[in-house]
Scaffold this active site. Structure first.
Site, PDB file in Angstrom:
ATOM      1  N   ARG A 123       0.215   4.765   1.124  1.00 39.66           N
ATOM      2  CA  ARG A 123       0.237   5.266  -0.253  1.00 39.66           C
ATOM      3  C   ARG A 123       0.085   6.778  -0.284  1.00 39.66           C
ATOM      4  NH1 ARG A 123       2.248   3.480  -4.748  1.00 39.66           N
ATOM      5  NH2 ARG A 123       1.887   1.491  -3.702  1.00 39.66           N
ATOM      6  N   HIS A 363      -3.622  -1.401  -2.414  1.00 43.12           N
ATOM      7  CA  HIS A 363      -2.696  -0.393  -2.920  1.00 43.12           C
ATOM      8  C   HIS A 363      -2.603   0.794  -1.969  1.00 43.12           C
ATOM      9  CE1 HIS A 363      -1.153   2.536  -6.047  1.00 43.12           C
ATOM     10  NE2 HIS A 363      -0.385   1.480  -6.276  1.00 43.12           N
ATOM     11  N   CYS A 364      -3.725   1.178  -1.378  1.00 43.73           N
ATOM     12  CA  CYS A 364      -3.758   2.329  -0.458  1.00 43.73           C
ATOM     13  C   CYS A 364      -2.857   2.138   0.757  1.00 43.73           C
ATOM     14  CB  CYS A 364      -5.177   2.575   0.037  1.00 43.73           C
ATOM     15  SG  CYS A 364      -6.400   2.866  -1.229  1.00 43.73           S
ATOM     16  N   THR A 365      -2.627   0.895   1.152  1.00 47.76           N
ATOM     17  CA  THR A 365      -1.865   0.617   2.375  1.00 47.76           C
ATOM     18  C   THR A 365      -0.373   0.466   2.123  1.00 47.76           C
ATOM     19  OG1 THR A 365      -2.039  -1.805   2.239  1.00 47.76           O
ATOM     20  CG2 THR A 365      -3.877  -0.618   3.278  1.00 47.76           C
TER      21      THR A 365
END
Length: 372
Positions: A123, A363-365
């Site tokens: 992300r 979401h970060c990944t």
């Protein structure tokens, strides 16, 4: 709602002087400030718009994550990729020497692509995809390790690599930021944290007006709702995607930390005040749906860095991939609220305790590539 703390950084040992980005006098910004001004109009689609694929990175390393946590983090990455792959294609960057390991964990449903990597946060390191009148492009926001807090020599090249692999133009800008710091509704409104984008460790000398002009041109924005965020408590300096997300235009899902001892308690309360009083670019008052952080998490990976919040979900084709933390009450409420907010999508909750223990979330990944 703790997030990624300051992990090991070779830059600190080396003096931390390198900044990667398009910051020389010949750079081109989308607002026309560069020598070769790009006058084309671009806009960032809302995450719920159709995707061509999801991009991920199998980039966890022992140096950053530690030997004890590393195996679980890798299993979590595989689980996220396999779950999303049930709904849309997934392409995952992998170090050449870890290709066999990744394939054994991820299986045949995910495309694996050799690439040099420092870490797993696609992300933040990947391109932010935008649409133009006749083309898709990938914005390279000059990743600098969240303000030079972690090694980023390899990850600084991920945005360009992914854009090239996707067959799209890579767009430059002088701004330094990460995809996790931006949330858009696809209709001209964004939510952004001041603590990240207006931080001198990324954009010294940039005023709020400067940033609004640049992001307006890059992302097709008419209005930015600024949240204060919080500096210095985690490696991201308070990314938006742990605080507030658009479920659809006019509807925001926001996190609240009810623990008065948490550093996020006061800031999340302030965020709710701002969002409930805000209007979007279309003049609509926002409907704000609040999800409390869990009161308990499974003890195996519990730590001061554990990212215990439900806002970092990912919207893909036909589904919402969300975390569960072993708190039967808040896990259930989060699932029910997401099902209500996304009635045409399947809500799938998964265990990501290893990644959460490092301060991150689903979401970060991930990074979505919009459909043409």
């Amino acid at each position: 709602m703790l997030r990624r703390q300051f992990l090991q950084s070779g830059l600190a040992a080396a003096g931390g002087l390198l900044v990667v980005g398009c910051t020389d006098g010949g750079s081109s910004s989308a607002d026309g400030s560069g020598d070769d001004a790009d006058q084309r109009e671009w806009w960032m689609p809302e995450e719920g718009d159709p995707h061509k694929r999801t991009w991920m990175a199998f980039g966890a390393s022992e140096e950053v994550w530690g030997a004890e946590l590393l195996p679980e983090v890798r299993r979590n990455l595989a689980t996220i990729a396999q779950t999303i792959a049930q709904f849309e294609p997934v392409s995952m960057l992998v170090r050449p020497e870890e290709m066999d390991l990744a394939r054994g964990l991820v299986g045949p449903s995910v495309e694996l692509i050799e690439a040099p990597l420092d870490d797993l946060w696609m992300r933040d390191t990947g391109p932010v995809f935008v649409k133009g009148s006749a083309a898709l492009a990938g914005l390279d926001f000059n990743f600098n390790g969240w303000g030079e807090k972690q090694d980023f020599d390899q990850d600084a090249g991920v945005a360009g690599l992914v854009a090239a692999r996707a067959g799209v133009e890579s767009l430059p800008t002088d701004l330094i930021l990460e995809g996790g710091g931006i949330e858009v509704d696809g209709e001209g409104t964004a939510i952004i944290t001041e603590s990240c984008v207006l931080n001198d460790n990324r954009n010294p000398g940039w005023s709020k007006e400067d940033v609004e002009a640049e992001l307006g041109a890059l992302l097709g924005l008419d209005k930015i709702i600024w949240l204060p965020g919080i500096k210095g408590k985690d490696i991201t300096d308070g990314h938006t995607d742990f605080y507030a997300r658009f479920a659809r235009p006019g509807v925001v899902v926001a996190g609240y930390d009810p623990d008065p001892e948490s550093f996020d308690h006061d800031v999340t309360a302030r965020h709710l005040e701002i969002l409930k009083a805000a209007t979007d670019a279309q003049g609509r008052a926002l409907e704000v749906v609040v999800l409390d952080a869990p009161g308990t998490v499974r003890p195996e990976f519990e730590s001061d860095d554990f990212a215990a919040g439900y806002i970092n979900f990912y919207v893909c084709n036909g589904a919402v991939i969300a975390p569960e933390f072993g708190d039967p009450e808040t896990d259930k409420v989060a699932k029910e609220e997401l099902e209500r907010l996304f009635p045409d999508r399947k809500v799938v909750q998964i265990n990501i305790d290893g990644i959460a223990a490092g301060g991150g979330g689903i979401h970060c990944t991930t990074q979505q590539e919009p459909a043409d």
